[in-house]
Design a protein around this motif. Structure first.
Motif, PDB file in Angstrom:
ATOM      1  N   GLU A   5       0.820  -1.212   0.000  1.00 54.38           N
ATOM      2  CA  GLU A   5       0.000   0.000   0.000  1.00 54.38           C
ATOM      3  C   GLU A   5       0.853   1.260   0.000  1.00 54.38           C
ATOM      4  O   GLU A   5       0.470   2.280  -0.559  1.00 54.38           O
ATOM      5  N   LEU A   6       2.002   1.178   0.622  1.00 55.83           N
ATOM      6  CA  LEU A   6       2.902   2.323   0.688  1.00 55.83           C
ATOM      7  C   LEU A   6       3.815   2.415  -0.525  1.00 55.83           C
ATOM      8  O   LEU A   6       4.646   3.310  -0.609  1.00 55.83           O
ATOM      9  N   HIS A   7       3.688   1.454  -1.455  1.00 59.18           N
ATOM     10  CA  HIS A   7       4.542   1.381  -2.646  1.00 59.18           C
ATOM     11  C   HIS A   7       6.004   1.252  -2.239  1.00 59.18           C
ATOM     12  O   HIS A   7       6.891   1.831  -2.859  1.00 59.18           O
ATOM     13  N   TYR A  62       7.337   8.994 -10.939  1.00 56.38           N
ATOM     14  CA  TYR A  62       6.299   8.084 -10.449  1.00 56.38           C
ATOM     15  C   TYR A  62       5.199   8.905  -9.800  1.00 56.38           C
ATOM     16  O   TYR A  62       5.461   9.732  -8.931  1.00 56.38           O
ATOM     17  N   SER A  63       3.974   8.694 -10.251  1.00 56.98           N
ATOM     18  CA  SER A  63       2.870   9.399  -9.618  1.00 56.98           C
ATOM     19  C   SER A  63       1.936   8.382  -8.970  1.00 56.98           C
ATOM     20  O   SER A  63       1.707   7.304  -9.493  1.00 56.98           O
ATOM     21  N   VAL A  64       1.434   8.746  -7.831  1.00 54.96           N
ATOM     22  CA  VAL A  64       0.559   7.851  -7.082  1.00 54.96           C
ATOM     23  C   VAL A  64      -0.874   8.106  -7.450  1.00 54.96           C
ATOM     24  O   VAL A  64      -1.347   9.141  -7.638  1.00 54.96           O
TER      25      VAL A  64
END
Length: 64
Positions: A5-7, A62-64
């Protein structure tokens, strides 16, 4: 599940100090040479990931 979940990316090697009272001398330095090897392995992996992620983010953010 939490790390996903936190990548987050994990590294395999860890540093663990069981019985730390027996592993460190009065000056706070480790008396067991295995401590240095374990720390070096972990920090080498962490450095590799840091460089890889820095380069990847520069090329393709990187985009969340």
């Amino acid at each position: 599940m939490v790390l996903a979940e936190l990548h987050a990316v994990t590294i395999r090697d860890t540093v663990s100090f069981h019985n730390y009272g027996e592993i460190f001398g009065a000056d706070g330095k480790p008396t067991d040479p295995g401590c240095d090897a374990a720390a070096k392995a972990m920090l080498d992996q962490l450095t590799w990931w840091a460089h890889a992620l820095r380069d990847a983010r520069g090329a393709r953010p990187y985009s969340v």
